[in-house]
Design a protein around this motif. Structure first.
Motif, mmCIF file in Angstrom:
data_model
loop_
_atom_site.group_PDB
_atom_site.id
_atom_site.type_symbol
_atom_site.label_atom_id
_atom_site.label_comp_id
_atom_site.label_asym_id
_atom_site.label_seq_id
_atom_site.Cartn_x
_atom_site.Cartn_y
_atom_site.Cartn_z
ATOM 1 N N ASN A 36 0.822 -1.211 0.000
ATOM 2 C CA ASN A 36 0.000 0.000 0.000
ATOM 3 C C ASN A 36 0.858 1.263 0.000
ATOM 4 O OD1 ASN A 36 -2.479 -1.321 -0.060
ATOM 5 N ND2 ASN A 36 -2.564 -1.512 2.172
ATOM 6 N N VAL A 37 1.978 1.224 0.722
ATOM 7 C CA VAL A 37 2.895 2.363 0.748
ATOM 8 C C VAL A 37 3.548 2.544 -0.623
ATOM 9 C CG1 VAL A 37 5.021 3.298 1.766
ATOM 10 C CG2 VAL A 37 3.356 2.113 3.218
ATOM 11 N N SER A 38 4.026 1.442 -1.169
ATOM 12 C CA SER A 38 4.662 1.487 -2.487
ATOM 13 C C SER A 38 3.674 1.976 -3.545
ATOM 14 C CB SER A 38 5.173 0.094 -2.861
ATOM 15 O OG SER A 38 5.804 0.100 -4.120
ATOM 16 N N HIS A 39 2.438 1.517 -3.454
ATOM 17 C CA HIS A 39 1.411 1.902 -4.431
ATOM 18 C C HIS A 39 1.145 3.407 -4.385
ATOM 19 C CE1 HIS A 39 -2.121 1.299 -6.997
ATOM 20 N NE2 HIS A 39 -2.768 2.143 -6.196
ATOM 21 N N THR A 40 1.105 3.972 -3.183
ATOM 22 C CA THR A 40 0.877 5.413 -3.040
ATOM 23 C C THR A 40 2.008 6.212 -3.674
ATOM 24 O OG1 THR A 40 -0.373 5.089 -0.987
ATOM 25 C CG2 THR A 40 0.539 7.298 -1.394
ATOM 26 N N ILE A 41 3.248 5.816 -3.388
ATOM 27 C CA ILE A 41 4.407 6.503 -3.971
ATOM 28 C C ILE A 41 4.389 6.357 -5.486
ATOM 29 C CG2 ILE A 41 6.935 6.587 -4.074
ATOM 30 C CD1 ILE A 41 6.974 5.518 -1.199
ATOM 31 N N HIS A 42 4.042 5.171 -5.945
ATOM 32 C CA HIS A 42 3.986 4.882 -7.389
ATOM 33 C C HIS A 42 2.990 5.804 -8.089
ATOM 34 C CE1 HIS A 42 4.068 2.226 -10.990
ATOM 35 N NE2 HIS A 42 2.803 2.594 -11.089
ATOM 36 N N CYS A 43 1.798 5.909 -7.544
ATOM 37 C CA CYS A 43 0.745 6.711 -8.179
ATOM 38 C C CYS A 43 1.101 8.194 -8.174
ATOM 39 C CB CYS A 43 -0.585 6.482 -7.464
ATOM 40 S SG CYS A 43 -1.265 4.822 -7.700
ATOM 41 N N VAL A 44 1.631 8.687 -7.072
ATOM 42 C CA VAL A 44 2.039 10.097 -6.999
ATOM 43 C C VAL A 44 3.142 10.375 -8.014
ATOM 44 C CG1 VAL A 44 3.149 11.841 -5.547
ATOM 45 C CG2 VAL A 44 1.354 10.397 -4.586
ATOM 46 N N SER A 45 4.091 9.449 -8.129
ATOM 47 C CA SER A 45 5.195 9.607 -9.075
ATOM 48 C C SER A 45 4.693 9.598 -10.509
ATOM 49 C CB SER A 45 6.223 8.485 -8.879
ATOM 50 O OG SER A 45 6.779 8.519 -7.589
ATOM 51 N N ALA A 46 3.733 8.721 -10.816
ATOM 52 C CA ALA A 46 3.196 8.629 -12.175
ATOM 53 C C ALA A 46 2.464 9.912 -12.564
ATOM 54 C CB ALA A 46 2.257 7.431 -12.282
ATOM 55 N N VAL A 47 1.664 10.436 -11.639
ATOM 56 C CA VAL A 47 0.951 11.691 -11.916
ATOM 57 C C VAL A 47 1.944 12.826 -12.127
ATOM 58 C CG1 VAL A 47 -0.583 13.440 -10.942
ATOM 59 C CG2 VAL A 47 -1.156 11.014 -10.708
#
Length: 216
Positions: free
Chosen positions: A122-133
């Motif tokens: 869940n932590v990795s997913h949050t960082i991933h999505c913010v980075s992609a945006v």
């Protein structure tokens, strides 16, 4: 070697770098999809994986995301534009591109701990999505405000500026499509593919790989 020749060589090299970045963006979604389809022939994934398929989810089963996006990110970080604004935007977008790879998303086949740093998913997913945006927003800013700079007032320059602005809007449009309450199979993948295609077109046009749009 004369100063004029050096400038011409540098200009030609810069065009090739831009073209390469554009090609990487264009082929990424389809290489990722092909890789996932080939692996699925021997390792069948749950229907939920395909229903919510994303380019990011293919990280777990096939190498194109890591190979292509990491290459593009490194080039963006090393890219030398016309001034500090180009360099800043491309460098930071390259950093976010690297973070997309380092911090994998959550999907139907991800584990509890994921990625190089083995973070909770869940932590990795949050960082991933913010980075992609952030990655796509910066690239759209680059296309909208930086690629359109220049004193040239030629017909080709005006046409290219229109294309750059359309591509910037297209990248953001691809992102906006993801959270919209419209459900269809592989919506995330299609949205990402749209954003990447507009990104690719923007850089290919900037590279003047299409000779009829050259300012020369």
């Amino acid at each position: 070697m004369t100063e004029i020749n050096e400038k011409e060589i540098e200009k030609t090299w810069l065009k090739r770098i831009r073209a390469f970045i554009g090609v990487l963006g264009m082929i990424l979604p389809w290489l990722a999809l092909l890789g996932a389809a080939l692996v699925n022939k021997t390792s069948h994934f749950p229907d939920e994986f395909w229903q919510n398929l994303s380019i990011s989810a293919t990280y777990y089963i096939t190498p194109p995301l890591v190979g292509v996006l990491t290459t593009a990110a490194i080039i963006l970080m090393c890219y030398k534009g016309y001034d500090w604004r180009d360099n800043l935007v491309t460098t930071v977008s390259g950093i976010f591109g690297t973070m997309i790879v380092l911090f994998p998303c959550k999907c139907a086949i991800s584990g509890e701990l994921v990625g190089y740093f083995q973070l909770p998913v869940n932590v990795s997913h949050t960082i991933h999505c913010v980075s992609a945006v952030a990655f796509f927003v910066l690239l759209s800013i680059n296309s909208m405000f930086l690629f359109t700079l220049g004193k040239s007032d030629t017909k080709n320059k005006k046409i290219k500026n229109i294309i750059f602005r359309v591509c910037a809007v297209g990248m953001i449009g691809g992102l906006v499509l993801i959270p919209l309450p419209i459900e269809f199979r592989s919506k995330i993948f299609i949205s990402e593919a749209i954003a990447l295609t507009f990104f690719a077109v923007s850089w290919l046009v900037k590279s003047e790989i299409f000779g009829f749009l050259s300012d020369d």
